[in-house]
Write an enzyme that holds these catalytic residues in place. Structure first.
Site, short mmCIF file in Angstrom:
data_model
loop_
_atom_site.label_atom_id
_atom_site.label_comp_id
_atom_site.label_asym_id
_atom_site.label_seq_id
_atom_site.Cartn_x
_atom_site.Cartn_y
_atom_site.Cartn_z
N ASP A 15 0.87 -1.16 0.00
CA ASP A 15 0.00 0.00 0.00
C ASP A 15 0.91 1.22 0.00
O ASP A 15 2.07 1.15 0.40
CB ASP A 15 -0.93 -0.01 1.21
CG ASP A 15 -2.17 0.83 0.99
OD1 ASP A 15 -2.19 1.67 0.06
OD2 ASP A 15 -3.14 0.67 1.76
N TRP A 16 0.37 2.35 -0.41
CA TRP A 16 1.21 3.52 -0.66
C TRP A 16 1.78 4.05 0.65
O TRP A 16 1.06 4.56 1.49
CB TRP A 16 0.40 4.58 -1.39
CG TRP A 16 0.50 4.51 -2.90
CD1 TRP A 16 0.77 5.55 -3.72
CD2 TRP A 16 0.35 3.36 -3.76
NE1 TRP A 16 0.80 5.13 -5.04
CE2 TRP A 16 0.56 3.79 -5.09
CE3 TRP A 16 0.10 2.01 -3.53
CZ2 TRP A 16 0.50 2.93 -6.18
CZ3 TRP A 16 0.03 1.15 -4.62
CH2 TRP A 16 0.24 1.61 -5.92
#
Length: 794
Positions: free
Chosen positions: A222-223
């Site tokens: 995930d970012w």
């Protein structure tokens, strides 16, 4: 060397390998021209494909939310969804869509509930597998997320979820397992930790994901979820976003020191190259997808939306005659929520509101009765003019110091700067527009934004303030920044010149500039009590009243969990007052997740519309008038009150969220507690009647004869559950094992089969999957509590 992946790997030196395992930019995977590897843009994608930028100039189709899609209970429908998403992805030069979101509805308080399919692992798993197959059939990668136990938003970056191995295997991992079985090319891990280890470094990525399941694709973070350089030795293959930081120069040093083995990097690069081959980024020839005209896209979205709407209560009032005079009320009648907040957001090129949809087919009178939006709304395009181009919208100018470095016309009242190249170079951004009054009275004019902001109206400073944001979640600053406004008395047609100057606060590492700025207005309006009274009077004289109620972007959004299940404001009061004067009151609930409905037994009908996408109004009109069947069934239990919800808590204690309920979530928890909800899992009504008979079992297949006994074509979902009352182990009272959807004409009958996989009979132990010997009871019907047919199975 015969393997082309190995040949390409051998051409890369260590710095070249490291460039490939981190993003090139916010939404772009790195390429390498020397080996023929193109850069690969990716996009948020659960309910539409936004692309690399958040920009109304490149609009996207807005599909129904995850709960709505799952409410169809029809994996075959995802063939159309996948084809449309893939076509949108190819149009935007996107190689992977970051979805579907397949975490479970552990608690209705989860702020991202709307984006996820279901509270049940089997329903979620079947929809996930169908989504993956449907998108990837067209050469675009799906990316199921967020692996794993990312089921709430409170402290989402740091929470450590404590969950038993059995619950992990039987519930939370199962949808991901089905996605892998469907051939997923990419999976995203999550921000949270599980049992003491951050997911980006968690051993679950190695086993079972890459081990027992044989996942040979890319695990993308995930970012911003990668927490350390040494974690590169673990199961995450691709660190996003770029440019490289933790996995750049620090990782190079760690490999050369022996702290991280280069073999771990080689495995990541192999997976990325394999992914690139699958999506056409190695040979420069992404596979062409289907082409949809605008009308075809709208037809697909409208059809899915009607299939998703769930009619949970109907006294016979629906469907309405086409000449029924309707009072259309409620705040969401003209300002609906078609999607949840956060990374699932897309910008469609149009929106069909309930008012527009119903007014096209019925004689309609309208007033909201209650206005849900208390603050400013983004200035509607028809009220703002760019002074430079003299066209609807705003002029946006970017400054570095005193120097203007760029200007853009934006056809919107809100500018979202995420991946904005000019914003990363700017120190100040100015929004400029003329605002025209379409009604006389006291207008509020202002902005939504953070940091040092100055508002000028007619060349005079109206507000100058350093606006701060509480909390540290970038999503809130992007989508729901604080608002400030001043009041101006305007006549019809009068224009004011508005400038909003915002000082850029600097980039967030790995994300760049994350900032949303809104030119906001609030029109003059009658008092709350006057508006409420006007709605009651319209309802009193109408043949039927349709009240569209719902939640807000602040209530259901990425970045925060819910604090209540009540409809905000006076919406419950409005429904009760309307029902008191009109016995044919139909309530349409515009929310992505359950809400309390204290009036549900006092109205003629209740229709759950979810977050329905851009064709809300046209789909709603078809359902209410009977042109289409309300095809949805509940993918999650709807409670009477929050106090009765068996699994509720989403707030960590000392950084830990303990899943003490183990395998008992959703309807399993309701059955165990012996509490009757407002509407059970699997429930939903149509406009016809059904009979079923002759349940038989052969092997792992249940067979049932079903008949449409009504006067019109209809859809029904037949569901199969298992139970084991005398089990020696802890089990749910019942659990979903399989389902099938059937559509029949009036009087038509059919023999249907429901396949029951072996896994439905198994439970997880410290030794792996085991099957308890003896008899299981099969229950078949149309919801978890409406199961007239039973049979024994060994």
């Amino acid at each position: 060397m015969d393997d082309p992946i190995e040949e390409l790997l051998a051409k890369l030196d260590l710095p070249g390998k490291l460039r490939l395992i981190s993003g090139a930019s916010l939404f772009r995977l790195a390429g390498d021209p020397a080996i023929g590897l193109a850069e690969m843009p990716v996009s948020d994608g659960p309910s539409g494909v936004r692309g690399e930028n958040w920009d109304e100039r490149d609009p996207s189709v807005s599909l129904p939310s995850g709960t709505a899609v799952a409410a169809t209970w029809d994996p075959q429908l995802l063939g159309e969804v996948g084809a449309l998403i893939a076509a949108e992805a190819r149009r935007k030069n996107v190689y992977a869509v970051l979805g579907p979101t397949i975490n479970l509805h552990r608690s209705p308080m989860g702020g991202r509930h709307f984006e996820c399919f279901s509270e049940d692992p089997v329903l979620s798993g079947e929809m996930a597998a169908a989504y993956v197959r449907a998108v990837q059939e067209h050469g675009v990668s799906a990316c199921p997320k967020h692996f794993v136990a990312n089921d709430s938003e409170t402290d989402r970056f740091t929470v450590d979820v404590r969950v038993s191995d059995r619950a992990l295997r039987e519930l939370y991992l199962y949808p991901f397992e089905r996605a892998v079985e469907a051939g997923s090319w990419m999976i995203m891990d999550s921000y949270n930790g599980v049992n003491g280890v951050a997911m980006s470094e968690n051993p679950l990525l190695d086993e079972p994901l890459k081990g027992a399941w044989g996942f040979d694709g890319v695990v993308v973070s995930d970012w911003g979820a990668v927490r350390s350089t040494e974690g590169a030795a673990g199961g995450t293959d691709l660190c996003m976003p770029g440019p490289p930081m933790l996995w750049g120069e620090p990782l190079l040093a760690a490999i050369r020191s022996g702290a991280v083995p280069e073999s771990a990097i080689d495995d990541k690069v192999r997976r990325i190259l394999r992914f690139a081959a699958r999506v056409g980024a190695l040979d420069g020839s992404p596979r062409p997808t289907m082409h949809f005209t605008d009308n075809q896209m709208r037809d697909v979205v409208r059809s899915i939306t009607t299939q998703a709407m769930v009619l949970v209560h109907n006294d016979g009032t629906l469907p309405l005659r086409e000449d029924t005079a309707v009072a259309l009320l409620g705040p969401a009648a003209t300002e609906p929520r078609i999607m949840g907040g956060g990374s699932a957001t897309v910008i469609p090129d149009h929106l069909s509101t309930p008012l527009a949809g119903l007014a096209a087919v019925l004689p309609v009178t309208h007033t909201p009765g209650y206005r849900l939006v208390e603050g400013l709304i983004p200035a509607p395009l028809e009220l703002i003019t760019d002074p430079e181009t003299q066209t609807p919208g705003m002029n946006v100018r970017y400054f570095a110091g005193e120097t203007e470095i760029g200007t853009r016309h934006r056809a919107t009242g809100t500018v979202v700067m995420l991946g904005d190249d000019l914003a990363t170079e700017a120190t100040l951004i100015e929004l400029h527009a003329r605002v025209r009054a379409d009604v006389a009275g006291d207008w509020e004019i202002g902005f939504g934004g953070t940091g040092p902001v100055r508002l000028d109206i007619d060349a005079t400073v109206a507000i100058e303030e350093n606006v701060t944001m509480t909390g540290g979640d970038p999503a809130a600053a992007l989508l729901n920044p604080p608002q400030r406004s001043v009041t101006r008395t305007l006549t019809v047609g009068q224009e004011v010149d508005v400038r909003i100057a915002v000082t850029v606060q600097g980039a967030i590492p790995g994300l760049g500039v994350v900032m949303g700025v809104t030119l906001g207005i609030k029109r003059p309006q009658r008092s709350e009590d006057e508006e409420f009274t006007a709605a009651i009077e319209l309802a009193r004289t109408a043949e039927a009243a349709v009240v569209v109620v719902g939640t807000t972007e602040h209530i259901e959004s990425e970045g925060s969990d819910r604090t209540s299940l009540r409809l905000p404001g006076r919406q419950d009061e409005l429904v009760a007052a309307v029902a008191a004067v009109n016995p044919r009151t139909i309530v349409v609930v515009n929310s992505g997740a359950p809400v309390e409905m204290p009036w549900r037994n006092d109205v003629a009908a209740v229709l759950l519309a979810w977050f329905p996408g851009q064709e809300f109004g046209t789909a709603l009109a078809e359902i209410l008038t009977g042109v289409a069947e309300p095809g949805g069934r509940l993918p999650t239990t709807w409670p009477k009150t929050i106090a009765e919800v068996p699994v509720l808590d989403t707030t960590p204690a000392n950084g830990v969220l303990d899943y003490t309920e183990s395998i008992h979530i959703g309807y399993r928890a309701w059955l165990r507690a012996g509490i009757e909800p407002a509407y059970p899992f699997g429930h939903g009504l149509g406009y016809t009647t059904w009979s079923s008979s002759d349940l038989t079992v052969s092997g792992r297949t249940a067979t049932l004869t079903v008949r449409n006994t009504g006067a019109r074509t209809g859809k029904q979902v037949f569901q199969a559950y298992l139970s084991r009352p005398d089990s020696a182990i802890d089990r749910p009272v019942r659990w979903l094992a399989g389902f099938t959807t059937v559509t029949l004409d009036p009087g038509q009958s059919r023999t249907i089969d429901i396949e029951l996989p072996q896994r439905a009979f198994e439970h997880w132990t410290e030794h792996g999957w085991e099957t308890e010997p003896g008899v299981f009871t099969l229950h078949v019907g149309t919801s978890v509590t409406d199961l007239p047919h039973t049979a024994d199975m060994n």
